[in-house]
Design an enzyme around this catalytic site. Structure first.
Site, PDB file in Angstrom:
ATOM      1  N   HIS A  17     -14.172  12.935  10.224  1.00 26.43           N
ATOM      2  CA  HIS A  17     -12.904  12.079   9.781  1.00 26.43           C
ATOM      3  C   HIS A  17     -11.580  12.726   9.731  1.00 26.43           C
ATOM      4  CE1 HIS A  17     -16.382   9.636   8.606  1.00 26.43           C
ATOM      5  NE2 HIS A  17     -17.005  10.623   7.962  1.00 26.43           N
TER       6      HIS A  17
ATOM      7  N   LYS B 247      -7.362   6.028  -4.518  1.00 28.88           N
ATOM      8  CA  LYS B 247      -7.708   4.919  -3.673  1.00 28.88           C
ATOM      9  C   LYS B 247      -8.405   3.764  -4.344  1.00 28.88           C
ATOM     10  CE  LYS B 247      -8.643   7.739   0.665  1.00 28.88           C
ATOM     11  NZ  LYS B 247      -8.437   9.152   0.138  1.00 28.88           N
TER      12      LYS B 247
ATOM     13  N   GLU C  68     -17.067   1.707   0.781  1.00 25.94           N
ATOM     14  CA  GLU C  68     -16.626   0.850   1.759  1.00 25.94           C
ATOM     15  C   GLU C  68     -17.681   0.530   2.806  1.00 25.94           C
ATOM     16  OE1 GLU C  68     -13.071   2.237   3.608  1.00 25.94           O
ATOM     17  OE2 GLU C  68     -11.836   1.769   1.987  1.00 25.94           O
TER      18      GLU C  68
ATOM     19  N   ARG D  58       3.841  10.516   1.519  1.00 29.83           N
ATOM     20  CA  ARG D  58       4.676  11.677   1.957  1.00 29.83           C
ATOM     21  C   ARG D  58       4.691  11.706   3.638  1.00 29.83           C
ATOM     22  NH1 ARG D  58       0.219  13.566   4.716  1.00 29.83           N
ATOM     23  NH2 ARG D  58      -1.874  13.321   4.064  1.00 29.83           N
TER      24      ARG D  58
END
Length: 667
Positions: free
Chosen positions: A235, A116, A200, A292
């Protein structure tokens, strides 16, 4: 087209790929662990091979073993599904080296988006909007804390190699940061063998919008519209829909073009999903790209009329995309509900057990079910607890919601706790009906979505009684037919008793309450004297599909009542009620005193023990950490006390409900 492919996955996605392959005349090879020897995907495939023991690290993550199977049975390609090896750069490369086509993204593209942090750095250079955050290589806790303090709380910690909510923690204030970081790193290491974390800025009311992209080896890249995946717990998504509600055509085109640019920047090939967070003002920020097929791809198929697995196969064969952007159309509205073995009332913890009873809605043009389980299967601790995906479609969102609520009411599971009643509550909530969606939906409306348990109704009691009486009647008739004296009064089904009045009592327990119903046997049915004082005349029958067709004081209704030993489950109008039928002559009122004990909330593995015998602890202190189904659960002290005994050590497996330790309360 390929003649034979191997599916390096399990469960519903393996079954999903097999269905498309079968339609195209492609032979399929399944792989399975010891836990999946009798699984649905194994029986559906043309061939199946054992690859290891139950844990994923000893079976479905063994790329070398799977490649050996592929070479031995002569397949031309491997479809990795999602999860496991689907985004494993090394496995994709090893397939190429072995001369076997990897039906997925190129290794370089997987590597580009595998971290990420690296992906965000790449997108920053490509001028793709990013959420403020830290994506650097320096992982010292002091620096990470300083970066979080600098951007301001709340912040979100995410595993750089992660997905599916693993290794993710919200941090609301500086004092919580160290513990949250340690937990995120531990979970990331367990799930991805990589404990690096990015930070973040946490948006307070964002929507999670993702764009389905597809690219071929001829330079064509398209986007197949968006999916709203905002409804999440832990999440992780549980409801997705396409198109996104209240989403303008202009924003759709702008985000679609941005997603195509992301794919082109890494020379992408195949099916991929670019995920964004969309703020209340319509601004959007790149989160990640999943290289994917996504779990929620069926809703895109429903609104486009396309088979995305077929597109994957075509692209992997080197063919061009079947459609260009201008040829793609969006029709109607689709919603996907993920059916999980979990207990929403207990922090959505996974549940395990045998599917003693499983009835699903009938599939048609409006309802589709993707599943990998059958009645009688056992849901274990080793894999994700998703049982199925319920997908609905109609010409508009209101119509799709009607089909969804009706289908949830017809989805019956007995043997373990599922999230179906919770989904029924959620999809009937006024805010959801209005399409007012964001990632904080569930905590915001928690009081509405988790209502206090209501006492069992007269109708539910009457249905349970009628089902028991009809079952007893059927057993008596069978015994009479098999008896050498079929006319014996002991085989009568009219409630006859020697030297006693012609009535019976049925005793039920619901939670801690005892409910006694007097039953009068009549020639036309039964008269029930309920604890509430209500008297009902009831009659009915069990139809060939197993449904109870009941007549309660002239009111006709249909319900599913399932009995296993003394446990009675009544399912009607989308609600599920549990009762226990018992004989008071045999019932033991004595129970062990469990005060002071702490028990495992689910079957799993102890991964950390923080206390020892004699330790003094405060309320809320973390005592143990249990891991199951890819998630962690912290056992906390419910009160101030002293640890009297620790019954398990790190690394040991424990069953659901077993006593983990004993804590003496300090008064």
């Amino acid at each position: 087209m390929f003649d034979k492919i191997l599916i390096a996955n399990r469960g519903e996605i393996a079954c999903r790929v097999i269905r498309t392959a079968r339609r195209l005349g492609i032979r399929t090879v399944a792989v399975y662990s010891d836990a999946d020897v009798n699984a649905l995907h194994v029986s559906m495939a043309d061939e199946a091979y054992r690859i290891g023991s139950a844990p994923a690290r000893e079976s479905y993550l063994l790329g070398e073993t799977i490649l050996q199977v592929a070479q031995r049975c002569g397949v031309q390609a491997i479809h990795p599904g999602y999860g496991f090896l689907s985004e494993n750069e090394k496995f994709a490369h090893d397939c190429q080296q072995a001369g076997i086509v990897f039906i997925g993204a190129p290794p370089d593209a997987i590597a580009a988006m595998g971290s990420k942090s690296a992906a965000k750095q790449r997108m920053e250079k490509a001028h793709v909007p990013l959420i403020p955050g830290y994506h650097g290589d320096d992982q010292s806790p002091t620096l990470l804390q300083a970066e979080a303090d600098k951007m301001g709380y709340p912040v979100l910690l995410k595993a750089t190699a992660g997905g599916g909510g693993k290794g993710m923690r919200q941090v609301w204030q500086a004092s919580e940061f160290a513990d949250a970081l340690a937990a995120a790193k531990r979970e990331a290491l367990s799930s991805f063998n990589d404990d690096r974390i990015l930070i973040e800025k946490y948006l307070t009311k964002p929507r999670h919008i993702e764009i389905q992209v597809f690219a071929d080896t001829h330079g064509n890249t398209v986007y197949l519209f968006e999916r709203d995946c905002s409804i999440q717990r832990r999440h992780q998504k549980i409801l997705e829909e396409a198109p996104a509600p209240h989403f303008s055509a202009q924003l759709r085109a702008k985000m679609g073009q941005a997603a195509v640019a992301v794919a082109q920047a890494i020379k992408y090939v195949g099916a991929g999903t670019v995920e964004f967070l969309v703020d209340e003002d319509g601004s959007f920020y790149f989160m990640e790209m999943n290289t994917r097929l996504q779990v929620e791809h069926p809703i895109t198929e429903m609104i486009t009329g396309l088979d995305l697995v077929e597109w994957q196969l075509l692209v992997a064969m080197g063919q061009a995309l079947p459609c260009q952007q201008a040829e793609l159309t969006l029709t109607g509205h689709a919603i996907e509900a993920r059916i999980y073995a979990e207990d929403p009332a207990n922090h959505f913890l996974p549940t395990t057990g045998r599917l003693k009873h499983l009835r699903t809605p009938l599939e048609n043009a409006h309802i589709r079910i993707d599943t990998g389980v059958r009645e009688g299967d056992t849901v274990s601790v080793y894999y994700d607890p998703m049982l199925a995906k319920l997908i609905v479609w109609d010409s508009d969102r209101a119509g799709a919601l009607r089909h969804l609520r009706a289908a949830l009411a017809d989805y019956h599971i007995v043997g373990l706790t599922s999230n179906i009643p919770f989904l029924a509550n959620l999809t009937a909530h006024p805010a959801y009906l209005q399409g007012d969606l964001d990632t904080g939906f569930i905590p915001r409306y928690q009081a509405d979505l988790f209502p206090s348990a209501l006492p069992v109704t007269d109708t539910v009691l009457a249905l349970a009684c009628l089902a028991v009486l009809l079952e007893n009647n059927q057993i008596a008739q069978t015994q009479a037919r098999c008896s050498t004296d079929p006319y014996s009064p002991w085989h009568l089904t009219n409630g006859w008793r020697m030297n006693e009045e012609n009535y019976h009592e049925l005793h039920f327990k619901e939670a801690e309450q005892t409910l006694i119903i007097q039953v009068d046997f009549l020639t036309t049915g039964y008269r029930l004297h309920l604890p509430s004082g209500v008297v009902l005349m009831v009659q009915g029958e069990i139809n060939d599909d197993g449904y109870l067709l009941a007549n309660l004081n002239g009111n006709r209704m249909k319900a599913m009542v399932v009995r296993y030993a003394s446990e009675i489950t009544v399912m009607t109008h989308g609600n599920t009620h549990q009762l226990t039928l018992y004989d008071p002559a045999l019932f033991d009122e004595t129970q062990d005193d469990q005060a002071g004990s702490l028990v495992a909330p689910m079957t799993g593995k102890i991964i950390a023990v923080h206390v020892k015998q004699g330790d003094s602890v405060k309320r809320g202190t973390a005592l143990m950490i249990l891991e199951a189904m890819k998630m962690e659960y912290t056992i906390q002290a419910p009160y101030d006390g002293t640890v009297q005994q620790v019954k398990f050590n790190t690394g040991e497996l424990v069953d659901d409900g077993v006593e983990l330790l004993i804590l003496d309360e300090v008064i």
